[in-house]
Design a protein around this motif. Sequence first.
Motif, PDB file in Angstrom:
ATOM      1  N   GLU A 140       0.822  -1.203   0.000  1.00 15.70           N
ATOM      2  CA  GLU A 140       0.000   0.000   0.000  1.00 15.70           C
ATOM      3  C   GLU A 140       0.856   1.252   0.000  1.00 15.70           C
ATOM      4  OE1 GLU A 140      -0.659  -2.537   2.019  1.00 15.70           O
ATOM      5  OE2 GLU A 140      -2.778  -3.100   1.816  1.00 15.70           O
ATOM      6  N   GLU A 141       1.942   1.233   0.775  1.00 14.59           N
ATOM      7  CA  GLU A 141       2.839   2.396   0.808  1.00 14.59           C
ATOM      8  C   GLU A 141       3.475   2.633  -0.552  1.00 14.59           C
ATOM      9  OE1 GLU A 141       5.333   2.582   4.608  1.00 14.59           O
ATOM     10  OE2 GLU A 141       4.518   0.538   4.655  1.00 14.59           O
ATOM     11  N   MET A 142       3.828   1.549  -1.233  1.00 14.02           N
ATOM     12  CA  MET A 142       4.497   1.671  -2.523  1.00 14.02           C
ATOM     13  C   MET A 142       3.613   2.333  -3.571  1.00 14.02           C
ATOM     14  SD  MET A 142       6.248  -2.093  -2.726  1.00 14.02           S
ATOM     15  CE  MET A 142       7.015  -2.814  -1.274  1.00 14.02           C
ATOM     16  N   LEU A 143       2.296   2.267  -3.390  1.00 14.26           N
ATOM     17  CA  LEU A 143       1.398   2.884  -4.360  1.00 14.26           C
ATOM     18  C   LEU A 143       1.606   4.385  -4.454  1.00 14.26           C
ATOM     19  CD1 LEU A 143      -1.949   0.985  -3.600  1.00 14.26           C
ATOM     20  CD2 LEU A 143      -0.426   0.657  -5.551  1.00 14.26           C
ATOM     21  N   TYR A 144       2.078   5.005  -3.385  1.00 13.39           N
ATOM     22  CA  TYR A 144       2.283   6.450  -3.381  1.00 13.39           C
ATOM     23  C   TYR A 144       3.572   6.846  -4.075  1.00 13.39           C
ATOM     24  CZ  TYR A 144      -1.598   6.814  -0.119  1.00 13.39           C
ATOM     25  OH  TYR A 144      -2.840   6.763   0.449  1.00 13.39           O
ATOM     26  N   GLU A 152       9.797  -4.335  -5.731  1.00 15.98           N
ATOM     27  CA  GLU A 152       8.660  -4.078  -4.854  1.00 15.98           C
ATOM     28  C   GLU A 152       8.053  -5.420  -4.460  1.00 15.98           C
ATOM     29  OE1 GLU A 152       6.059  -1.317  -6.804  1.00 15.98           O
ATOM     30  OE2 GLU A 152       7.542   0.307  -6.772  1.00 15.98           O
ATOM     31  N   LEU A 153       8.151  -5.752  -3.206  1.00 14.94           N
ATOM     32  CA  LEU A 153       7.723  -7.062  -2.726  1.00 14.94           C
ATOM     33  C   LEU A 153       6.223  -7.068  -2.429  1.00 14.94           C
ATOM     34  CD1 LEU A 153      10.694  -7.558  -0.261  1.00 14.94           C
ATOM     35  CD2 LEU A 153      10.460  -8.567  -2.541  1.00 14.94           C
ATOM     36  N   PRO A 154       5.529  -8.171  -2.722  1.00 12.30           N
ATOM     37  CA  PRO A 154       4.084  -8.259  -2.484  1.00 12.30           C
ATOM     38  C   PRO A 154       3.776  -8.595  -1.027  1.00 12.30           C
ATOM     39  CG  PRO A 154       4.841 -10.287  -3.468  1.00 12.30           C
ATOM     40  CD  PRO A 154       6.053  -9.383  -3.405  1.00 12.30           C
ATOM     41  N   ILE A 155       4.112  -7.668  -0.115  1.00 13.08           N
ATOM     42  CA  ILE A 155       3.899  -7.932   1.306  1.00 13.08           C
ATOM     43  C   ILE A 155       2.945  -6.898   1.889  1.00 13.08           C
ATOM     44  CG2 ILE A 155       6.161  -9.008   1.560  1.00 13.08           C
ATOM     45  CD1 ILE A 155       7.141  -6.441   2.912  1.00 13.08           C
ATOM     46  N   ASP A 156       2.223  -7.315   2.906  1.00  7.16           N
ATOM     47  CA  ASP A 156       1.338  -6.413   3.638  1.00  7.16           C
ATOM     48  C   ASP A 156       1.890  -6.072   5.015  1.00  7.16           C
ATOM     49  OD1 ASP A 156      -0.778  -6.283   1.670  1.00  7.16           O
ATOM     50  OD2 ASP A 156      -1.259  -8.351   2.209  1.00  7.16           O
ATOM     51  N   TYR A 221      13.576   9.064  -8.007  1.00  5.14           N
ATOM     52  CA  TYR A 221      12.388   8.653  -7.252  1.00  5.14           C
ATOM     53  C   TYR A 221      11.154   9.113  -8.017  1.00  5.14           C
ATOM     54  CZ  TYR A 221       9.583   7.606  -3.093  1.00  5.14           C
ATOM     55  OH  TYR A 221       8.677   7.052  -2.217  1.00  5.14           O
ATOM     56  N   ARG A 222      10.125   8.273  -8.010  1.00  2.68           N
ATOM     57  CA  ARG A 222       8.867   8.649  -8.660  1.00  2.68           C
ATOM     58  C   ARG A 222       7.780   8.770  -7.609  1.00  2.68           C
ATOM     59  NH1 ARG A 222       6.092   4.155  -8.158  1.00  2.68           N
ATOM     60  NH2 ARG A 222       7.141   2.117  -8.298  1.00  2.68           N
ATOM     61  N   GLY A 223       7.022   9.839  -7.669  1.00  2.00           N
ATOM     62  CA  GLY A 223       5.881  10.002  -6.769  1.00  2.00           C
ATOM     63  C   GLY A 223       6.263  10.596  -5.426  1.00  2.00           C
ATOM     64  N   GLU A 224       5.526  10.161  -4.396  1.00  5.45           N
ATOM     65  CA  GLU A 224       5.657  10.699  -3.052  1.00  5.45           C
ATOM     66  C   GLU A 224       6.017   9.576  -2.083  1.00  5.45           C
ATOM     67  OE1 GLU A 224       2.044  13.957  -3.590  1.00  5.45           O
ATOM     68  OE2 GLU A 224       1.606  11.859  -3.144  1.00  5.45           O
ATOM     69  N   CYS A 225       6.229   9.951  -0.817  1.00 13.55           N
ATOM     70  CA  CYS A 225       6.537   8.961   0.217  1.00 13.55           C
ATOM     71  C   CYS A 225       5.416   8.958   1.244  1.00 13.55           C
ATOM     72  CB  CYS A 225       7.865   9.288   0.887  1.00 13.55           C
ATOM     73  SG  CYS A 225       8.313   8.134   2.216  1.00 13.55           S
TER      74      CYS A 225
END
Length: 261
Positions: A140-144, A152-156, A221-225
């Motif tokens: 979810e964080e990576m979406l930003y 990007e690992l598929p972890i929650d 870097y792309r996007g925001e954090c």
Amino acid sequence: MVLNIAVYHFAPIAEPTALRELLFERCTQAALRGSVLVAPEGLNLFLAGTEAGIESVLDFVRGVPGFAELRVKRSWSTHVPFARLKVRCKREIIAFRRDDCVPRARRAPALSPQQLRDWIERGQDDAGRRLVLVDTRNREEMLYGSFENAVELPIDNFTELPAALEPLKESLADAAVVSFCTGGIRCEKAALWMQEAGFANVWQLDGGILDYFEQVGGFGYRGECFVFDERVALKPDLSPRLDAEVTVPVDPLAHKRPHAA
């Protein structure tokens, strides 16, 4: 303007409950809001308030044995992005459930933001190995936003990271592997685990994305954090996505939100 800080530090705490009470008292006296985690392995703080109030609490923390060398990430907003103050005791300041991966006596090699910028520009490390960036945050964080072309690992949850990374060990054997996260706490533990698991040529981004933004900006870097408060995310200039009074708390990860840096 409101000063926001993100701080973590690994050092043994013999009596977490007693320190928790003192920190709650100090933060309350300084009229700060945010969250503080106290654990036997160290401290993790996200706080907002006046500059004087913040500095008074930081001065107190620096006086605790083992915490003199705090590294503080600062950003500013027009409002306090926390609804209240929470000071809690936990088993770990970031749950990983691996007792051999606590950065006390040792830590994995750290790469400064400027060094990482140089490696990104060249696409390789100083020894000529190809560069691979590993995002240790959740999906979810990576979406930003994230570093361009990062793994990007598929972890929650952070506890899922070892199982997600283990299958990549062979393919990363010839690479310079740099782990990163928001403020450095997760990539500290992740880099130690990778070393223990036999990954070669492992580094961590010192201070995480927030230090990178502060020292380098958004290069590569792309996007925001994503950040763990009502600002939701920070841009590479450390300005918030939401910089206005918020009447309804914004919590996009309320169902599984981690407390991390």
